[in-house]
Motif scaffolding. Sequence first.
Motif, PDB file in Angstrom:
ATOM      1  N   VAL A   1       0.873  -1.179   0.000  1.00 35.50           N
ATOM      2  CA  VAL A   1       0.000   0.000   0.000  1.00 35.50           C
ATOM      3  C   VAL A   1       0.905   1.221   0.000  1.00 35.50           C
ATOM      4  N   GLU A   2       0.654   2.127  -0.939  1.00 32.37           N
ATOM      5  CA  GLU A   2       1.476   3.330  -1.053  1.00 32.37           C
ATOM      6  C   GLU A   2       0.747   4.532  -0.453  1.00 32.37           C
ATOM      7  N   VAL A   3       1.488   5.297   0.328  1.00 30.13           N
ATOM      8  CA  VAL A   3       1.000   6.567   0.866  1.00 30.13           C
ATOM      9  C   VAL A   3       1.912   7.651   0.310  1.00 30.13           C
ATOM     10  N   VAL A   4       1.354   8.542  -0.491  1.00 31.75           N
ATOM     11  CA  VAL A   4       2.127   9.623  -1.096  1.00 31.75           C
ATOM     12  C   VAL A   4       1.539  10.948  -0.631  1.00 31.75           C
ATOM     13  N   TYR A   5       2.406  11.863  -0.226  1.00 29.65           N
ATOM     14  CA  TYR A   5       1.950  13.193   0.181  1.00 29.65           C
ATOM     15  C   TYR A   5       2.996  14.227  -0.226  1.00 29.65           C
ATOM     16  N   GLN A   6       2.491  15.409  -0.520  1.00 28.88           N
ATOM     17  CA  GLN A   6       3.364  16.513  -0.946  1.00 28.88           C
ATOM     18  C   GLN A   6       2.859  17.797  -0.325  1.00 28.88           C
ATOM     19  N   TYR A   7       3.760  18.547   0.284  1.00 25.24           N
ATOM     20  CA  TYR A   7       3.377  19.815   0.893  1.00 25.24           C
ATOM     21  C   TYR A   7       4.383  20.882   0.509  1.00 25.24           C
ATOM     22  N   LEU A   8       3.938  22.125   0.669  1.00 28.36           N
ATOM     23  CA  LEU A   8       4.765  23.279   0.337  1.00 28.36           C
ATOM     24  C   LEU A   8       4.981  24.093   1.607  1.00 28.36           C
TER      25      LEU A   8
END
Length: 388
Positions: A375-382
């Motif tokens: 299971v992949e958890v991908v997150y991106q923040y600035l």
Amino acid sequence: MKRKILIGCVLAGAMMFTLLVPVDARIKLVTKPGRDSVSIRLDNKRYTLVEEERTVPLQTGTNRLDFSWANIRIDKESILIRVVEKPKGAKEVNVLSQSYPPGENALVWDVSTDAPGPCRIRISYLLFNLNRVVSYRAIAEKDEKKMVFKTYLKLRNFSGEDFEQAVIHVGYGENFKKSMKNGESKQMLSAKHADVPIVKTYTYDYSKYGGKTPMHYKIVNDGKNQLGKYALQVGKARIFIIKDPKSRDTAFLGEDWLRGETGDICPIGGEAKLFLGLAQDIKVNADELTPVRAPQRMFYEEVNKRGNAYNLRERYKLEIKNFKKEDIVLDCIVHIDNMGRDCYWEMEEKTHEYEKKDYRTLIFHVKVPKGGKPVEVVYQYLKKNLWR
């Protein structure tokens, strides 16, 4: 010869003085006998408060009360006296002065009253080497849905003093009476709670555990979960699980310190976790994907005075595999680092919803099926308003 005559005159003068001036009453108090009641408060980690009541016969005028102790660890600066009940017919009882006789473990009060009779007084002081230790025993059912939760109390008295039928206040639950001899330790079962619901949790927090996955039993200290009558004190917990529901045989899982979320007591309504060990059949791999620094226009007008501002985009991926025989929920804790005083961040992309614990800590509650399927958890923040 002159010295002997001088001494004789002084003695004679002293004898004549004692005949002319009424002698004040003097009552000797000692710490062992003569108590009407005694209460002991053990709710402070460093100090134990003792309050004892005594009945002393007072005469009209000034009375001298001696409170003395030997080989007992009393903080003499903490000793206080209060009048609880005046002699019958007395309008007032006053403490005129107090003094410490040199070279003695004693305190002397001068007390005046306008009527004779028995007077009830309360003496309080801080006592060392009298304390309590709280411990727990948690026995989980085989299905790990509920547990029997027991609280044990150990009283340790190395203060140098004996106490008979003292009222004990330990900081939780109801007060009780107990006798304690000096040098004695007593352990007792103070509470037992059956059918306490538990949740078995799995946690990924790289900053705290590296790539490992700790397991915990989580309990909630409230009435809905069979607890909640008082705050749970910090104490060592021994954890067991029932192997056979029929025989009720148990296996030892480990021990941990029971604490609240802040590391101290677990208040009413709070949560506590008991560490069970590391899960060997849950694997988490973390990768950092192309962090991009995105310079932008100066955020403040006074930019030449404060330096250059910039944004930083960060993207991460977690790959989770569960080799257990059942599905689990993995709590993935993410810490957003390098957040200065004027910095803030915005989530740009995410594959799973998250819980915001505080301004820089996120928790993804990820359902992971059994069988090892990733299971992949991908997150991106600035991150905004960083400084070079």
